[in-house]
Design a protein around this motif. Structure first.
Motif, PDB file in Angstrom:
ATOM      1  N   THR A  15       0.829  -1.208   0.000  1.00 40.46           N
ATOM      2  CA  THR A  15       0.000   0.000   0.000  1.00 40.46           C
ATOM      3  C   THR A  15       0.865   1.260   0.000  1.00 40.46           C
ATOM      4  O   THR A  15       0.440   2.309   0.480  1.00 40.46           O
ATOM      5  N   CYS A  16       2.054   1.153  -0.537  1.00 36.78           N
ATOM      6  CA  CYS A  16       2.982   2.284  -0.511  1.00 36.78           C
ATOM      7  C   CYS A  16       2.561   3.373  -1.496  1.00 36.78           C
ATOM      8  O   CYS A  16       2.134   3.087  -2.617  1.00 36.78           O
ATOM      9  N   ASP A  17       2.699   4.616  -1.080  1.00 40.31           N
ATOM     10  CA  ASP A  17       2.582   5.746  -1.988  1.00 40.31           C
ATOM     11  C   ASP A  17       3.741   5.643  -2.983  1.00 40.31           C
ATOM     12  O   ASP A  17       4.900   5.560  -2.578  1.00 40.31           O
ATOM     13  N   PRO A  18       3.455   5.632  -4.286  1.00 39.53           N
ATOM     14  CA  PRO A  18       4.534   5.490  -5.277  1.00 39.53           C
ATOM     15  C   PRO A  18       5.677   6.475  -5.084  1.00 39.53           C
ATOM     16  O   PRO A  18       6.835   6.145  -5.374  1.00 39.53           O
ATOM     17  N   LYS A  19       5.374   7.655  -4.585  1.00 40.26           N
ATOM     18  CA  LYS A  19       6.415   8.661  -4.408  1.00 40.26           C
ATOM     19  C   LYS A  19       7.302   8.391  -3.200  1.00 40.26           C
ATOM     20  O   LYS A  19       8.369   8.985  -3.065  1.00 40.26           O
ATOM     21  N   GLN A  20       6.844   7.492  -2.306  1.00 41.79           N
ATOM     22  CA  GLN A  20       7.596   7.208  -1.088  1.00 41.79           C
ATOM     23  C   GLN A  20       8.443   5.943  -1.184  1.00 41.79           C
ATOM     24  O   GLN A  20       9.144   5.585  -0.243  1.00 41.79           O
ATOM     25  N   VAL A  21       8.362   5.244  -2.303  1.00 39.13           N
ATOM     26  CA  VAL A  21       9.142   4.018  -2.484  1.00 39.13           C
ATOM     27  C   VAL A  21      10.619   4.359  -2.631  1.00 39.13           C
ATOM     28  O   VAL A  21      10.982   5.323  -3.322  1.00 39.13           O
ATOM     29  N   ARG A  35       9.029  -0.228   5.221  1.00 44.80           N
ATOM     30  CA  ARG A  35       8.207  -1.141   4.425  1.00 44.80           C
ATOM     31  C   ARG A  35       8.116  -0.755   2.951  1.00 44.80           C
ATOM     32  O   ARG A  35       7.743  -1.587   2.125  1.00 44.80           O
ATOM     33  N   CYS A  36       8.442   0.466   2.604  1.00 40.38           N
ATOM     34  CA  CYS A  36       8.362   0.876   1.204  1.00 40.38           C
ATOM     35  C   CYS A  36       9.718   0.805   0.512  1.00 40.38           C
ATOM     36  O   CYS A  36       9.975   1.499  -0.469  1.00 40.38           O
ATOM     37  N   THR A  37      10.583  -0.062   1.042  1.00 38.87           N
ATOM     38  CA  THR A  37      11.859  -0.343   0.389  1.00 38.87           C
ATOM     39  C   THR A  37      11.663  -1.471  -0.613  1.00 38.87           C
ATOM     40  O   THR A  37      11.070  -2.499  -0.300  1.00 38.87           O
ATOM     41  N   VAL A  38      12.153  -1.272  -1.821  1.00 35.74           N
ATOM     42  CA  VAL A  38      12.154  -2.316  -2.848  1.00 35.74           C
ATOM     43  C   VAL A  38      13.612  -2.660  -3.145  1.00 35.74           C
ATOM     44  O   VAL A  38      14.387  -1.793  -3.557  1.00 35.74           O
ATOM     45  N   LEU A  39      13.969  -3.916  -2.925  1.00 32.11           N
ATOM     46  CA  LEU A  39      15.344  -4.354  -3.139  1.00 32.11           C
ATOM     47  C   LEU A  39      15.418  -5.336  -4.304  1.00 32.11           C
ATOM     48  O   LEU A  39      14.612  -6.258  -4.394  1.00 32.11           O
ATOM     49  N   ASN A  40      16.382  -5.128  -5.164  1.00 29.94           N
ATOM     50  CA  ASN A  40      16.715  -6.081  -6.221  1.00 29.94           C
ATOM     51  C   ASN A  40      18.134  -6.544  -5.918  1.00 29.94           C
ATOM     52  O   ASN A  40      19.092  -5.772  -6.043  1.00 29.94           O
ATOM     53  N   VAL A  54      13.963  -8.678   5.114  1.00 31.88           N
ATOM     54  CA  VAL A  54      12.942  -7.987   4.318  1.00 31.88           C
ATOM     55  C   VAL A  54      11.566  -8.202   4.923  1.00 31.88           C
ATOM     56  O   VAL A  54      10.762  -7.273   5.051  1.00 31.88           O
ATOM     57  N   GLN A  55      11.291  -9.438   5.307  1.00 37.60           N
ATOM     58  CA  GLN A  55       9.973  -9.736   5.867  1.00 37.60           C
ATOM     59  C   GLN A  55       9.699  -9.002   7.168  1.00 37.60           C
ATOM     60  O   GLN A  55       8.580  -8.543   7.427  1.00 37.60           O
ATOM     61  N   ARG A  56      10.712  -8.885   7.991  1.00 33.75           N
ATOM     62  CA  ARG A  56      10.529  -8.193   9.278  1.00 33.75           C
ATOM     63  C   ARG A  56      10.045  -6.766   9.073  1.00 33.75           C
ATOM     64  O   ARG A  56       9.286  -6.228   9.887  1.00 33.75           O
ATOM     65  N   GLN A  57      10.478  -6.133   7.982  1.00 37.78           N
ATOM     66  CA  GLN A  57      10.092  -4.755   7.700  1.00 37.78           C
ATOM     67  C   GLN A  57       8.876  -4.673   6.785  1.00 37.78           C
ATOM     68  O   GLN A  57       8.430  -3.571   6.449  1.00 37.78           O
ATOM     69  N   ASN A  58       8.349  -5.837   6.353  1.00 39.26           N
ATOM     70  CA  ASN A  58       7.261  -5.864   5.365  1.00 39.26           C
ATOM     71  C   ASN A  58       7.647  -5.113   4.091  1.00 39.26           C
ATOM     72  O   ASN A  58       6.809  -4.464   3.460  1.00 39.26           O
ATOM     73  N   ALA A  59       8.922  -5.191   3.753  1.00 31.17           N
ATOM     74  CA  ALA A  59       9.432  -4.570   2.529  1.00 31.17           C
ATOM     75  C   ALA A  59       9.317  -5.571   1.380  1.00 31.17           C
ATOM     76  O   ALA A  59       8.636  -6.598   1.499  1.00 31.17           O
ATOM     77  N   TRP A  60      10.000  -5.294   0.256  1.00 29.84           N
ATOM     78  CA  TRP A  60       9.780  -6.073  -0.968  1.00 29.84           C
ATOM     79  C   TRP A  60      11.101  -6.434  -1.624  1.00 29.84           C
ATOM     80  O   TRP A  60      11.970  -5.585  -1.779  1.00 29.84           O
ATOM     81  N   LEU A  61      11.230  -7.695  -2.006  1.00 30.08           N
ATOM     82  CA  LEU A  61      12.495  -8.231  -2.475  1.00 30.08           C
ATOM     83  C   LEU A  61      12.341  -8.992  -3.787  1.00 30.08           C
ATOM     84  O   LEU A  61      11.427  -9.815  -3.940  1.00 30.08           O
ATOM     85  N   ALA A  68      11.312  -3.181 -11.219  1.00 26.88           N
ATOM     86  CA  ALA A  68       9.937  -2.949 -11.678  1.00 26.88           C
ATOM     87  C   ALA A  68       8.959  -3.925 -11.045  1.00 26.88           C
ATOM     88  O   ALA A  68       7.845  -3.555 -10.645  1.00 26.88           O
ATOM     89  N   ILE A  69       9.345  -5.177 -10.930  1.00 27.12           N
ATOM     90  CA  ILE A  69       8.475  -6.193 -10.331  1.00 27.12           C
ATOM     91  C   ILE A  69       8.294  -5.923  -8.839  1.00 27.12           C
ATOM     92  O   ILE A  69       7.183  -5.983  -8.310  1.00 27.12           O
ATOM     93  N   GLY A  70       9.393  -5.604  -8.143  1.00 25.92           N
ATOM     94  CA  GLY A  70       9.284  -5.287  -6.724  1.00 25.92           C
ATOM     95  C   GLY A  70       8.452  -4.042  -6.475  1.00 25.92           C
ATOM     96  O   GLY A  70       7.653  -3.980  -5.529  1.00 25.92           O
ATOM     97  N   TYR A  71       8.610  -3.042  -7.322  1.00 25.35           N
ATOM     98  CA  TYR A  71       7.844  -1.799  -7.220  1.00 25.35           C
ATOM     99  C   TYR A  71       6.351  -2.059  -7.408  1.00 25.35           C
ATOM    100  O   TYR A  71       5.511  -1.517  -6.666  1.00 25.35           O
ATOM    101  N   ALA A  72       6.016  -2.901  -8.373  1.00 31.83           N
ATOM    102  CA  ALA A  72       4.609  -3.221  -8.618  1.00 31.83           C
ATOM    103  C   ALA A  72       3.981  -3.851  -7.391  1.00 31.83           C
ATOM    104  O   ALA A  72       2.804  -3.591  -7.068  1.00 31.83           O
ATOM    105  N   ALA A  73       4.736  -4.687  -6.673  1.00 33.75           N
ATOM    106  CA  ALA A  73       4.214  -5.286  -5.441  1.00 33.75           C
ATOM    107  C   ALA A  73       4.081  -4.251  -4.332  1.00 33.75           C
ATOM    108  O   ALA A  73       3.091  -4.231  -3.589  1.00 33.75           O
TER     109      ALA A  73
END
Length: 360
Positions: A32-38, A97-102, A118-125, A298-303
């Motif tokens: 539910t991240c604001d796209p500008k805050q990722v 939580r709005c971190t996207v890591l590749n 990553v899971q502890r922060q509910n971020a995206w990998l 791009a895939i992590g951002y979409a999630a």
């Protein structure tokens, strides 16, 4: 490199924060991240290897496409798993939580600890290349969105065939392997072994790891030349950086052009050497660096923004091989774009690069 015991300790410590370890992938939801805050993060070994320059180019192209060029961070592990994990944990603590890591994990054993962090922060990998057998996004965590790789068997096989053909179908070779714990290194070497079975008059004198490193490869090749001398007709390398190291050793020994070389990755210097056809470099593969950098983010951002729900994606979107691009020879080397040219990447369909699922 982290030992298995250290990784296990870090993984258990990471799980203690929520008391449950990895989630059931079916229970995950899109973000539910604001796209500008990722905040976008790309992690690899370092720019001394031109492959990662191409990865960074693709990552930056995606960041620019969504207006997040100022929210992009590159971190270099420099081949140190402990350093890589510490870097990732630090950025997760900073951006949440709005971190996207590749991430290109330095080795297989570090991945459980990265997924836990990553899971502890509910971020995206999203991960590249390396993962332990039997560990998949679909069975581990909805926050581990996807894993992508390139099937190394055809890469190793086709570049080996090109090498053997340039040798006239007979003679002796030496082989430079990547980090032995890395899946692509194992797959590419399996491709070499497959080709050797089809060319019974080509013999493998010796194989050694040079850890994907150009300087190490130059030293290993010098050792091979001292040991085997004129018996060596070809050098097969699991990546271009090591292949370029082999070329330097051959130059120093006065054997450049006499001993043929092939490798994998599609670095610009290698493509130039293959095109020039003057140092014995006969083949490499098309670069996937910019695709992996751009589409991984791009895939992590979409999630992260809720455009996709990883738990609802089919298996072939959670762990997949990229479309195989074939090999580069003197016949086609002049028609290829630069590996760092990301201008042709179209992020409108994030699954357009999927070729086939990875089995486990």
């Amino acid at each position: 490199m982290l030992s298995a015991a250290v990784v296990l300790t870090l993984t258990v410590a990471g799980c203690a924060g929520n008391g449950s370890g990895f989630t059931d992938a079916a229970s995950g939801k899109g973000g539910t991240c604001d796209p500008k805050q990722v905040h976008l993060v790309q992690s690899g070994r370092g720019f001394e290897n031109p492959y990662y320059v191409a990865v960074d180019a693709g990552a930056r192209a995606f960041a620019k496409s969504v207006g997040l060029q100022n929210n992009y961070t590159w971190i270099a592990s420099e081949g140190d798993s402990s350093k890589q994990l510490t870097q990732i944990q630090s950025l997760l603590a900073k951006y949440g939580r709005c971190t996207v890591l590749n991430v290109d994990p330095n080795d297989n054993s570090i991945l459980p600890a990265i997924v836990t962090a990553v899971q502890r922060q509910n971020a995206w990998l999203v991960t590249q290349w390396n993962k332990p057998d039997g560990m998949t996004p679909a069975t581990s965590s909805a926050h581990w969105v996807a894993h992508m790789s390139v099937d190394g068997v055809p890469q190793g096989y086709n570049t080996a065939k090109a090498l053997f053909q340039a040798m006239g179908g007979k003679g002796n070779i030496v082989a430079l392997e990547g980090i032995l714990d890395n899946v692509p290194a194992q797959q590419r070497f399996a491709g070499l072994q497959k080709a050797l079975k089809e060319f019974p008059q080509v013999h493998l004198l010796e194989a050694q790891t040079a850890n994907w490193d150009q300087t190490q490869a130059q030293n290993v090749t010098q050792t091979f030349l001292t040991k085997y001398g004129d018996k060596i007709n070809g050098v097969w390398s699991a990546n271009d950086a090591m292949g370029l190291g082999a070329i330097e050793a051959l130059k120093a020994a006065g054997k450049v052009g006499v001993v043929k070389v092939s490798s994998v990755d599609g670095l610009q210097q290698t493509i130039d050497d293959v095109k020039a056809n003057n140092v014995g470099y006969v083949a490499t593969t098309r670069s996937t660096g910019s695709v992996q950098g751009g589409f991984g983010l791009a895939i992590g951002y979409a999630a992260a923004i809720g455009k996709i729900d990883p738990a609802k994606e089919p298996a072939e979107h959670r762990a997949f091989y990229l479309t195989y691009q074939g090999i580069v020879t003197s016949q086609n080397a002049g028609s290829l774009p630069s590996p760092t040219d990301a201008s042709g990447l179209n992020f409108n369909n994030i699954w357009s690069v999927v070729a086939s699922p990875i089995g486990n």
